[in-house]
Design an enzyme around this catalytic site. Structure first.
Site, mmCIF file in Angstrom:
data_model
loop_
_atom_site.group_PDB
_atom_site.id
_atom_site.type_symbol
_atom_site.label_atom_id
_atom_site.label_comp_id
_atom_site.label_asym_id
_atom_site.label_seq_id
_atom_site.Cartn_x
_atom_site.Cartn_y
_atom_site.Cartn_z
ATOM 1 N N ASP A 34 30.497 55.981 -39.645
ATOM 2 C CA ASP A 34 29.536 54.995 -40.151
ATOM 3 C C ASP A 34 29.494 55.115 -41.668
ATOM 4 O O ASP A 34 29.873 56.159 -42.229
ATOM 5 C CB ASP A 34 28.139 55.252 -39.561
ATOM 6 C CG ASP A 34 27.255 54.004 -39.546
ATOM 7 O OD1 ASP A 34 27.030 53.446 -38.455
ATOM 8 O OD2 ASP A 34 26.811 53.587 -40.638
ATOM 9 N N HIS A 176 31.407 34.124 -26.334
ATOM 10 C CA HIS A 176 30.207 34.934 -26.079
ATOM 11 C C HIS A 176 29.054 34.299 -26.849
ATOM 12 O O HIS A 176 28.631 34.784 -27.875
ATOM 13 C CB HIS A 176 30.470 36.355 -26.569
ATOM 14 C CG HIS A 176 29.360 37.320 -26.282
ATOM 15 N ND1 HIS A 176 28.778 37.473 -25.050
ATOM 16 C CD2 HIS A 176 28.727 38.208 -27.097
ATOM 17 C CE1 HIS A 176 27.844 38.409 -25.122
ATOM 18 N NE2 HIS A 176 27.787 38.855 -26.360
HETATM 19 N N1 APR Z 1 31.405 50.217 -41.809
HETATM 20 C C1 APR Z 1 30.926 51.047 -40.855
HETATM 21 N N2 APR Z 1 29.713 50.950 -40.327
HETATM 22 C C2 APR Z 1 28.915 49.976 -40.788
HETATM 23 C C3 APR Z 1 29.329 49.073 -41.788
HETATM 24 C C4 APR Z 1 30.633 49.227 -42.317
HETATM 25 N N3 APR Z 1 31.105 48.434 -43.256
HETATM 26 N N4 APR Z 1 28.300 48.210 -42.015
HETATM 27 C C5 APR Z 1 27.299 48.559 -41.202
HETATM 28 N N5 APR Z 1 27.663 49.625 -40.457
HETATM 29 C C6 APR Z 1 26.900 50.357 -39.465
HETATM 30 C C7 APR Z 1 25.418 50.476 -39.776
HETATM 31 O O1 APR Z 1 25.184 51.496 -40.722
HETATM 32 C C8 APR Z 1 24.831 50.774 -38.400
HETATM 33 O O2 APR Z 1 24.705 52.173 -38.163
HETATM 34 O O3 APR Z 1 26.931 49.668 -38.222
HETATM 35 C C9 APR Z 1 25.858 50.186 -37.418
HETATM 36 C C10 APR Z 1 25.302 49.065 -36.567
HETATM 37 O O4 APR Z 1 24.355 49.609 -35.732
HETATM 38 P P1 APR Z 1 23.017 48.830 -35.302
HETATM 39 O O5 APR Z 1 22.424 48.187 -36.504
HETATM 40 O O6 APR Z 1 22.189 49.772 -34.506
HETATM 41 O O7 APR Z 1 23.585 47.646 -34.380
HETATM 42 P P2 APR Z 1 24.011 47.715 -32.827
HETATM 43 O O8 APR Z 1 22.841 47.393 -31.980
HETATM 44 O O9 APR Z 1 24.771 48.962 -32.555
HETATM 45 O O10 APR Z 1 24.986 46.451 -32.769
HETATM 46 C C11 APR Z 1 26.176 46.431 -33.509
HETATM 47 O O11 APR Z 1 27.240 44.905 -31.998
HETATM 48 O O12 APR Z 1 26.438 43.650 -30.202
HETATM 49 C C12 APR Z 1 26.788 43.640 -31.551
HETATM 50 O O13 APR Z 1 25.354 41.940 -32.453
HETATM 51 C C13 APR Z 1 25.613 43.320 -32.434
HETATM 52 O O14 APR Z 1 26.916 42.909 -34.379
HETATM 53 C C14 APR Z 1 26.075 43.857 -33.749
HETATM 54 C C15 APR Z 1 26.893 45.087 -33.343
#
Ligand code: APR
Length: 320
Positions: A34, A176
């Site tokens: 992340d 989707h």
């Molecule tokens: N590179 C890596 N990680 C990233 C980046 C990046 N450039 N940008 C954001 N993130 C990380 C965030 O820091 C966060 O920890 O992606 C993670 C996303 O986690 P959540 O916000 O908890 O989202 P989540 O519920 O896991 O969903 C992620 O899946 O179903 C889809 O619509 C949903 O697009 C969303 C994705």
């Protein structure tokens, strides 16, 4: 023999749940990546500490360095932002497209032989963009949506009929989003198609129509209830089913967002279709027959995805 290496790009709600499931099922060792320093390390350590009581052997590493995903067998991508109440998946396009660029480049440089499963929304456009940015073979890059949409459909049907979910099969095709196509004709209880069950008096057409609509709105229902994020348990479990089929060469027949070139009247396009997943990745697209009405619904769904892909090309000229 060395355990498979599974890289999870995004350590948020879905990423953390994926890591836990991989460990519990002993599918392999996990690298949780992340950009938010501390989150992947903290979740990895927490899950690793669950090993003695969860009775699993798996190594978990949290990182903010793409070099750590080197040689991964599977990459599951959830990096990006989820939607908030009132947002559609499409509202996430601009921000998540940029994320797909960095993720695609990170995978290409460090894990070019991986089987890649994208979960980030809007799914069908993001998996297309991820494939373009990574340059990996089409059969090694797919998106998780159909398994989840079908699981939601199966859950609602099993509750309606008061039977085991194990005996309910369902197919949901197309993008989707609001235009997804739950195919009642190909959905069954122990092989008995839904239209026959209506005729047998197990349910009514009105109830079936309501379940189809609830399936289409399944993601939004959860977003509305949670208030601050989107679904993660069922999306993670669905992606694990796909990863397991690849790693164990199970050749499961699963609906997912795959590159379709020739079938369903498509030439080179990512959308939800039935596929066979085995050691070659997406080994086959299963070209089922659709009625005129079903094909019309599918075409409408494809058009919606085409609009999103066109929007991606406008935002990032390198994709045009
Ligand atoms: N590179 C890596 N990680 C990233 C980046 C990046 N450039 N940008 C954001 N993130 C990380 C965030 O820091 C966060 O920890 O992606 C993670 C996303 O986690 P959540 O916000 O908890 O989202 P989540 O519920 O896991 O969903 C992620 O899946 O179903 C889809 O619509 C949903 O697009 C969303 C994705």
């Amino acid at each position: 023999m060395a355990r498979p290496k599974i890289a999870l790009i995004g350590a948020g709600q879905i990423g953390g749940t994926l890591a836990h499931l991989v460990a519990l099922k002993e599918l392999g060792d996990v690298v949780l990546f992340d950009i938010a320093d501390g989150t992947p390390q903290g979740k990895s350590l927490d899950i690793a500490e669950a090993g003695p009581t969860g009775h699993f052997d798996a190594t978990l590493k949290g990182t903010t360095d793409y070099a750590d995903i080197a040689g991964a067998d599977v990459c599951i991508v959830t990096a990006g932002v989820p939607r908030k109440p009132g947002m559609s998946r499409d509202d996430l396009l601009g921000i998540n497209l940029k994320v797909m660029k960095s993720v695609g480049e990170g995978i290409a440089a460090n894990a070019p032989n991986a089987f890649v499963i994208c979960i980030t929304n809007p799914l069908d456009a993001m998996v297309w963009a991820l494939r373009e940015f990574s340059g990996l073979p089409h059969e090694k890059v797919c998106g998780m949506a159909g398994v989840l949409d079908s699981a939601r459909f199966r859950h609602f049907l099993a509750s309606e009929f008061d039977v085991s979910m194990k005996d309910v099969t369902a197919f949901v095709l197309g993008g989707h989003g609001d235009t997804m196509v739950p195919l009642t004709r190909y959905s069954t209880v122990a092989g008995i198609p839904l239209p026959d069950l209506v005729e047998m008096g197990w349910t009514t057409q009105e109830k079936m129509d309501a379940i189809v609509q609830r399936t289409r709105d399944g993601g939004a229902e959860i977003v509305g209830l949670l208030g601050n994020g989107s679904a993660y348990y069922a999306p993670a479990t669905s992606a694990i089913e796909m990863a397991e089929s690849y790693l164990k060469d199970q050749k499961r027949v699963l609906p997912c967002a795959a590159y379709v070139d020739g079938a369903f009247g498509l030439d080179g396009f990512y959308v939800g279709v039935p596929t066979v997943i085995g050691k070659g990745g997406i080994e086959r697209v299963v070209a089922i027959n659709l009625t005129k009405d079903e094909q019309a619904m599918f075409d409408k769904s494809v058009d919606a995805v085409k609009g999103l892909v066109a929007a991606c090309k406008e935002i990032d000229g390198s994709l045009a």
